[in-house]
Scaffold this motif. Structure first.
Motif, PDB file in Angstrom:
ATOM      1  N   TYR A 101       0.833  -1.208   0.000  1.00 50.00           N
ATOM      2  CA  TYR A 101       0.000   0.000   0.000  1.00 50.00           C
ATOM      3  C   TYR A 101       0.868   1.260   0.000  1.00 50.00           C
ATOM      4  O   TYR A 101       0.570   2.230  -0.697  1.00 50.00           O
ATOM      5  N   LEU A 102       1.926   1.258   0.782  1.00 49.53           N
ATOM      6  CA  LEU A 102       2.840   2.412   0.796  1.00 49.53           C
ATOM      7  C   LEU A 102       3.406   2.663  -0.592  1.00 49.53           C
ATOM      8  O   LEU A 102       3.404   3.796  -1.080  1.00 49.53           O
ATOM      9  N   ILE A 103       3.867   1.619  -1.232  1.00 47.32           N
ATOM     10  CA  ILE A 103       4.448   1.763  -2.566  1.00 47.32           C
ATOM     11  C   ILE A 103       3.393   2.215  -3.571  1.00 47.32           C
ATOM     12  O   ILE A 103       3.617   3.137  -4.356  1.00 47.32           O
ATOM     13  N   ARG A 104       2.231   1.598  -3.538  1.00 48.11           N
ATOM     14  CA  ARG A 104       1.193   1.910  -4.519  1.00 48.11           C
ATOM     15  C   ARG A 104       0.661   3.332  -4.341  1.00 48.11           C
ATOM     16  O   ARG A 104       0.443   4.047  -5.316  1.00 48.11           O
ATOM     17  N   THR A 105       0.442   3.755  -3.104  1.00 51.31           N
ATOM     18  CA  THR A 105      -0.060   5.118  -2.889  1.00 51.31           C
ATOM     19  C   THR A 105       1.007   6.149  -3.251  1.00 51.31           C
ATOM     20  O   THR A 105       0.687   7.199  -3.806  1.00 51.31           O
ATOM     21  N   SER A 106       2.262   5.846  -2.974  1.00 52.29           N
ATOM     22  CA  SER A 106       3.347   6.757  -3.357  1.00 52.29           C
ATOM     23  C   SER A 106       3.438   6.872  -4.882  1.00 52.29           C
ATOM     24  O   SER A 106       3.656   7.960  -5.417  1.00 52.29           O
ATOM     25  N   LYS A 107       3.257   5.757  -5.559  1.00 54.84           N
ATOM     26  CA  LYS A 107       3.288   5.762  -7.030  1.00 54.84           C
ATOM     27  C   LYS A 107       2.140   6.607  -7.578  1.00 54.84           C
ATOM     28  O   LYS A 107       2.323   7.371  -8.530  1.00 54.84           O
ATOM     29  N   LEU A 108       0.972   6.507  -6.962  1.00 55.34           N
ATOM     30  CA  LEU A 108      -0.176   7.300  -7.398  1.00 55.34           C
ATOM     31  C   LEU A 108       0.088   8.795  -7.200  1.00 55.34           C
ATOM     32  O   LEU A 108      -0.176   9.607  -8.094  1.00 55.34           O
ATOM     33  N   ILE A 109       0.608   9.165  -6.048  1.00 56.13           N
ATOM     34  CA  ILE A 109       0.920  10.575  -5.781  1.00 56.13           C
ATOM     35  C   ILE A 109       1.954  11.081  -6.776  1.00 56.13           C
ATOM     36  O   ILE A 109       1.807  12.160  -7.361  1.00 56.13           O
ATOM     37  N   MET A 110       3.019  10.301  -7.004  1.00 58.06           N
ATOM     38  CA  MET A 110       4.068  10.690  -7.933  1.00 58.06           C
ATOM     39  C   MET A 110       3.512  10.872  -9.343  1.00 58.06           C
ATOM     40  O   MET A 110       3.813  11.847 -10.024  1.00 58.06           O
ATOM     41  N   THR A 111       2.661   9.955  -9.770  1.00 61.60           N
ATOM     42  CA  THR A 111       2.088  10.050 -11.113  1.00 61.60           C
ATOM     43  C   THR A 111       1.212  11.291 -11.242  1.00 61.60           C
ATOM     44  O   THR A 111       1.279  12.003 -12.252  1.00 61.60           O
ATOM     45  N   ALA A 112       0.426  11.589 -10.227  1.00 57.21           N
ATOM     46  CA  ALA A 112      -0.431  12.780 -10.265  1.00 57.21           C
ATOM     47  C   ALA A 112       0.399  14.057 -10.321  1.00 57.21           C
ATOM     48  O   ALA A 112       0.094  14.979 -11.088  1.00 57.21           O
ATOM     49  N   VAL A 113       1.468  14.114  -9.540  1.00 54.64           N
ATOM     50  CA  VAL A 113       2.315  15.302  -9.529  1.00 54.64           C
ATOM     51  C   VAL A 113       2.984  15.504 -10.889  1.00 54.64           C
ATOM     52  O   VAL A 113       2.973  16.603 -11.444  1.00 54.64           O
ATOM     53  N   PHE A 114       3.531  14.449 -11.444  1.00 50.56           N
ATOM     54  CA  PHE A 114       4.202  14.587 -12.741  1.00 50.56           C
ATOM     55  C   PHE A 114       3.213  14.875 -13.862  1.00 50.56           C
ATOM     56  O   PHE A 114       3.551  15.560 -14.822  1.00 50.56           O
TER      57      PHE A 114
END
Length: 155
Positions: A101-114
């Protein structure tokens, strides 16, 4: 160890893919309307403080895809993860689930920011003043939230 995806995992993954594909489609469809000079850097307040040719936008697209694919690769191999806690037979399933969950939510945040860092320059707009603080709070808060849960689950 194979950690099965939950409904939340699947939703987050599709959200990432939609943002990535949507960004590419937007750039391809709107390429002729994107100005020749676009913002290439923003200060902490979201104000434009660097300019470059519109082809520079592809650099950001490449970065987000490399990060997304790299994180997705690591996500598939829990043996590569640094758990920060001692893994036992009793806690392994729960700790690895929380780490995913930590990895997946971080990936989602990173994708939204970029995605925002591609769309705003393409529209030649400054970032909203709240962008940087919200991004930092989201990323830090997300990490702290999951690390606390992992620490508590180690017992």
């Amino acid at each position: 160890m194979n950690i099965k995806d939950t409904r939340a995992d699947t939703i987050m993954e599709y959200m990432c893919r939609i943002m990535l594909a949507g960004t590419l489609i937007y750039l391809i469809v709107c390429w002729n309307r994107i100005p020749g000079q676009i913002p290439t850097h923003y200060n902490a307040a979201g104000e434009i403080d660097g300019w470059g040719g519109k082809s520079m936008i592809w650099f950001t697209v490449i970065i987000v895809w490399v990060l997304y694919l790299g994180i997705s690769f690591v996500e598939r191999y829990p043996d590569l993860w640094n758990t920060g806690v001692k893994i036992t037979r009793k806690n392994s399933e729960k700790v690895y689930r929380l780490l995913k969950y930590l990895i997946r939510t971080s990936k989602l945040i990173m994708t939204a920011v970029f995605t925002a860092l591609v769309i705003f320059p393409a529209m030649e707009k400054p970032l909203p003043p709240w962008f940087t603080p919200v991004y930092l709070i989201l990323l830090t808060g997300n990490t702290v939230f999951w690390l606390i849960r992992i620490f508590l689950a180690r017992k």
